[in-house]
Write an enzyme that holds these catalytic residues in place. Structure first.
Site, short mmCIF file in Angstrom:
data_model
loop_
_atom_site.label_atom_id
_atom_site.label_comp_id
_atom_site.label_asym_id
_atom_site.label_seq_id
_atom_site.Cartn_x
_atom_site.Cartn_y
_atom_site.Cartn_z
N HIS A 92 109.37 -28.79 -1.05
CA HIS A 92 110.49 -28.12 -0.40
C HIS A 92 110.89 -28.79 0.90
O HIS A 92 112.05 -29.08 1.14
CB HIS A 92 110.16 -26.64 -0.15
CG HIS A 92 111.30 -25.89 0.45
ND1 HIS A 92 111.58 -25.89 1.80
CD2 HIS A 92 112.26 -25.13 -0.13
CE1 HIS A 92 112.66 -25.16 2.03
NE2 HIS A 92 113.08 -24.68 0.88
N GLY A 151 111.43 -20.76 -8.63
CA GLY A 151 112.37 -19.93 -7.89
C GLY A 151 113.78 -20.51 -7.91
O GLY A 151 114.09 -21.43 -8.66
N HIS A 184 115.42 -22.43 -5.90
CA HIS A 184 115.58 -23.85 -5.62
C HIS A 184 115.38 -24.68 -6.89
O HIS A 184 116.13 -25.62 -7.14
CB HIS A 184 114.60 -24.33 -4.56
CG HIS A 184 114.99 -23.97 -3.16
ND1 HIS A 184 116.25 -24.20 -2.65
CD2 HIS A 184 114.28 -23.42 -2.16
CE1 HIS A 184 116.30 -23.79 -1.39
NE2 HIS A 184 115.12 -23.30 -1.07
#
Length: 124
Positions: free
Chosen positions: A13, A77, A79
């Site tokens: 991330h 998720g 993203h």
């Protein structure tokens, strides 16, 4: 295809705190130590460098023709469901001579979940 033509991108991330990256650097070093014939690069969705496109460009420039992106996320998720496919598709267009693919999030793998259970059990 020679072995050097294959490569891995460990995709995280990203965070504002540079220390957040340390486990990713250790993960990449472990990969490289255990698989010295296969290059590995880190890449980040946001807030850190390199980007996915930058990591793929680096590997492609060094001769990689097959690159697998491994999302080092706990789950699939927003993203990974929304942002990541757009980024990966853009990279496929930008690097048409590279076979790009991706795995599910590492947290979706039973062995990874078991490693977390084992880690937790050692804490007792």
């Amino acid at each position: 295809m020679n072995l050097n033509a294959k490569a891995i991108v460990l995709f995280g991330h990203g965070a504002r705190d540079a220390r957040w990256r340390e486990p990713f650097d250790r993960l990449a070093a472990l990969w490289q130590a255990q698989h010295p014939q296969t290059r590995v690069e880190l890449a980040f969705l946001e807030l850190m460098q390199p980007s996915l496109a930058e990591a793929i460009a680096s590997l492609a420039d060094s001769g990689a023709s097959k690159i697998v992106v491994v999302p080092v996320f706990f789950g699939q998720g927003g993203h990974l469901r929304n942002d990541f496919p757009v980024l990966l598709d853009a990279c496929k267009q930008q690097f048409p001579d590279v076979a790009l693919s991706a795995t599910p999030a590492v947290g979706e793998d039973e062995a990874v979940l078991q490693a977390i259970v084992d880690f937790s059990a050692r804490a007792l």
